[in-house]
Enzyme design. Structure first.
Site, PDB file in Angstrom:
ATOM      1  N   LYS A 278       0.822  -1.209   0.000  1.00 47.53           N
ATOM      2  CA  LYS A 278       0.000   0.000   0.000  1.00 47.53           C
ATOM      3  C   LYS A 278       0.864   1.270   0.000  1.00 47.53           C
ATOM      4  O   LYS A 278       0.530   2.243  -0.678  1.00 47.53           O
ATOM      5  CB  LYS A 278      -0.900  -0.029   1.246  1.00 47.53           C
ATOM      6  CG  LYS A 278      -2.127   0.812   1.175  1.00 47.53           C
ATOM      7  CD  LYS A 278      -3.173   0.311   2.169  1.00 47.53           C
ATOM      8  CE  LYS A 278      -2.584   0.017   3.549  1.00 47.53           C
ATOM      9  NZ  LYS A 278      -2.234   1.237   4.313  1.00 47.53           N
TER      10      LYS A 278
ATOM     11  N   ARG B  20      -9.533   2.287  10.157  1.00 50.46           N
ATOM     12  CA  ARG B  20      -9.131   0.913  10.411  1.00 50.46           C
ATOM     13  C   ARG B  20     -10.210   0.112  11.113  1.00 50.46           C
ATOM     14  O   ARG B  20     -10.055  -1.090  11.324  1.00 50.46           O
ATOM     15  CB  ARG B  20      -7.890   0.927  11.300  1.00 50.46           C
ATOM     16  CG  ARG B  20      -6.595   0.969  10.494  1.00 50.46           C
ATOM     17  CD  ARG B  20      -5.776  -0.093  10.985  1.00 50.46           C
ATOM     18  NE  ARG B  20      -4.420  -0.389  10.734  1.00 50.46           N
ATOM     19  CZ  ARG B  20      -3.448   0.213  10.143  1.00 50.46           C
ATOM     20  NH1 ARG B  20      -3.592   1.359   9.603  1.00 50.46           N
ATOM     21  NH2 ARG B  20      -2.271  -0.323  10.069  1.00 50.46           N
TER      22      ARG B  20
ATOM     23  N   ARG C  59      10.954  -7.639   5.168  1.00 48.06           N
ATOM     24  CA  ARG C  59      11.332  -6.260   5.426  1.00 48.06           C
ATOM     25  C   ARG C  59      11.706  -6.112   6.903  1.00 48.06           C
ATOM     26  O   ARG C  59      11.548  -7.029   7.694  1.00 48.06           O
ATOM     27  CB  ARG C  59      10.223  -5.284   4.998  1.00 48.06           C
ATOM     28  CG  ARG C  59       8.968  -5.392   5.806  1.00 48.06           C
ATOM     29  CD  ARG C  59       7.873  -4.471   5.277  1.00 48.06           C
ATOM     30  NE  ARG C  59       6.820  -4.394   6.285  1.00 48.06           N
ATOM     31  CZ  ARG C  59       5.673  -3.777   6.118  1.00 48.06           C
ATOM     32  NH1 ARG C  59       5.412  -3.161   5.001  1.00 48.06           N
ATOM     33  NH2 ARG C  59       4.768  -3.770   7.080  1.00 48.06           N
TER      34      ARG C  59
ATOM     35  N   ARG D 136      10.938  -3.601   9.576  1.00 48.95           N
ATOM     36  CA  ARG D 136      10.416  -2.532  10.419  1.00 48.95           C
ATOM     37  C   ARG D 136      10.327  -3.063  11.836  1.00 48.95           C
ATOM     38  O   ARG D 136      10.196  -4.268  12.042  1.00 48.95           O
ATOM     39  CB  ARG D 136       9.031  -2.118   9.904  1.00 48.95           C
ATOM     40  CG  ARG D 136       8.776  -0.645  10.018  1.00 48.95           C
ATOM     41  CD  ARG D 136       7.512  -0.254   9.312  1.00 48.95           C
ATOM     42  NE  ARG D 136       6.341  -0.815   9.966  1.00 48.95           N
ATOM     43  CZ  ARG D 136       5.124  -0.745   9.448  1.00 48.95           C
ATOM     44  NH1 ARG D 136       4.936  -0.169   8.279  1.00 48.95           N
ATOM     45  NH2 ARG D 136       4.107  -1.266  10.089  1.00 48.95           N
TER      46      ARG D 136
ATOM     47  N   ARG E 119      -1.280  -8.377  13.526  1.00 45.41           N
ATOM     48  CA  ARG E 119      -1.793  -7.310  12.652  1.00 45.41           C
ATOM     49  C   ARG E 119      -2.740  -7.881  11.600  1.00 45.41           C
ATOM     50  O   ARG E 119      -3.727  -7.253  11.233  1.00 45.41           O
ATOM     51  CB  ARG E 119      -0.641  -6.537  12.000  1.00 45.41           C
ATOM     52  CG  ARG E 119       0.276  -5.908  13.042  1.00 45.41           C
ATOM     53  CD  ARG E 119       0.804  -4.548  12.723  1.00 45.41           C
ATOM     54  NE  ARG E 119       1.436  -4.372  11.438  1.00 45.41           N
ATOM     55  CZ  ARG E 119       2.669  -4.779  11.149  1.00 45.41           C
ATOM     56  NH1 ARG E 119       3.401  -5.441  12.012  1.00 45.41           N
ATOM     57  NH2 ARG E 119       3.168  -4.526   9.975  1.00 45.41           N
TER      58      ARG E 119
HETATM   59  P1  ADP Z   1       0.685  -1.582   8.317  1.00 44.07           P
HETATM   60  O1  ADP Z   1      -0.474  -1.303   7.423  1.00 44.07           O
HETATM   61  O2  ADP Z   1       1.820  -2.226   7.607  1.00 44.07           O
HETATM   62  O3  ADP Z   1       0.307  -2.300   9.593  1.00 44.07           O
HETATM   63  P2  ADP Z   1       0.747   1.203   9.250  1.00 44.07           P
HETATM   64  O4  ADP Z   1       1.920   2.085   9.170  1.00 44.07           O
HETATM   65  O5  ADP Z   1      -0.476   1.601   8.537  1.00 44.07           O
HETATM   66  O6  ADP Z   1       1.287  -0.197   8.780  1.00 44.07           O
HETATM   67  O7  ADP Z   1       0.347   0.986  10.800  1.00 44.07           O
HETATM   68  C1  ADP Z   1       1.280   0.590  11.772  1.00 44.07           C
HETATM   69  C2  ADP Z   1       0.620   0.568  13.147  1.00 44.07           C
HETATM   70  O8  ADP Z   1       0.172   1.896  13.474  1.00 44.07           O
HETATM   71  C3  ADP Z   1      -0.633  -0.290  13.282  1.00 44.07           C
HETATM   72  O9  ADP Z   1      -0.315  -1.631  13.565  1.00 44.07           O
HETATM   73  C4  ADP Z   1      -1.363   0.412  14.435  1.00 44.07           C
HETATM   74  O10 ADP Z   1      -0.807   0.060  15.678  1.00 44.07           O
HETATM   75  C5  ADP Z   1      -1.050   1.874  14.193  1.00 44.07           C
HETATM   76  N1  ADP Z   1      -2.089   2.565  13.374  1.00 44.07           N
HETATM   77  C6  ADP Z   1      -1.931   3.140  12.158  1.00 44.07           C
HETATM   78  N2  ADP Z   1      -3.080   3.679  11.709  1.00 44.07           N
HETATM   79  C7  ADP Z   1      -4.009   3.443  12.662  1.00 44.07           C
HETATM   80  C8  ADP Z   1      -5.403   3.723  12.788  1.00 44.07           C
HETATM   81  N3  ADP Z   1      -6.079   4.357  11.807  1.00 44.07           N
HETATM   82  N4  ADP Z   1      -6.042   3.319  13.912  1.00 44.07           N
HETATM   83  C9  ADP Z   1      -5.382   2.682  14.897  1.00 44.07           C
HETATM   84  N5  ADP Z   1      -4.086   2.366  14.838  1.00 44.07           N
HETATM   85  C10 ADP Z   1      -3.385   2.730  13.736  1.00 44.07           C
END
Ligand code: ADP
Length: 183
Positions: free
Chosen positions: A13, A88, A127, A129, A140
């Protein structure tokens, strides 16, 4: 144009979002990036969010909505943006509807990037991270299924959802996204 971009962790994404905002010339609003920034700057919000992120859990809605509300107040966001990683869960989707309705700028489109689980695990394991450990990856994906997948249904019911196959080269996937925008 206001677009929501949804996909499971590891779907690619980030790469596609980057291309999409360049093509459409709209700001990119990634809650994950903003949360990571808040953590590195050691802000109050960052301190509150970090434990959840490390565990692969969703950060509480209240914190995330604080970020979104603040961003939407920026004049740059007045005519559109790409929401990436947000909403989310269905509560966040409803909150976004309310925020956009107040501004008289409803969502135009929701794009879903689809990739099968085995491929997601393979990509994320490759990856590095900080929250990409085997345990958080599994968590996740669970969170995505339980909380984020219902958001897709929420938008499908409103006739806003378009799904794109995320398997292929970045160029191939982006071409599919472009086709969705044309229609
Ligand atoms: P990925 O989609 O690879 O999990 P993101 O960078 O979108 O990576 O999100 C990383 C983490 O940030 C999530 O696992 C969550 O803990 C937090 N996070 C990001 N966006 C949200 C959101 N809209 N609501 C709640 N937590 C979020």
């Amino acid at each position: 144009m206001f677009i929501v971009f949804i996909g499971p962790p590891g779907a690619g994404k980030g790469t596609q979002a980057q291309r999409l905002v360049e093509l459409l010339d709209i700001p990119h609003l990634s809650t994950g990036d903003m949360l990571r920034q808040a953590i590195s700057q050691e802000t109050d919000l960052g301190k509150q969010a970090s434990q959840y992120m490390q565990a692969g859990k969703l950060v509480p809605d209240e914190l995330v909505l604080q970020i979104i509300d603040q961003c939407l107040g920026d004049p740059q966001m007045a005519t559109g943006c790409l929401f990436d990683g947000f909403p989310r869960n269905v509560e966040q989707a409803k909150a976004l509807d309310d925020l956009l309705a107040k501004r008289n700028t409803p969502l135009n489109l929701v794009l879903e990037l689809r990739v099968a689980d085995e491929e997601l695990v393979r990509r994320m394991s490759a990856r590095k991270r900080e929250d990409d450990t085997a345990e958080t990856i599994a968590h996740r994906l669970e969170v995505y299924k339980n909380q984020t997948a219902p958001v897709l249904q929420y938008y499908a019911d409103r006739g806003l959802l378009k799904s794109v196959d995320g398997i292929g080269t970045p160029d191939e996937v982006f071409e599919r996204i472009r086709q969705c925008l044309d229609h």
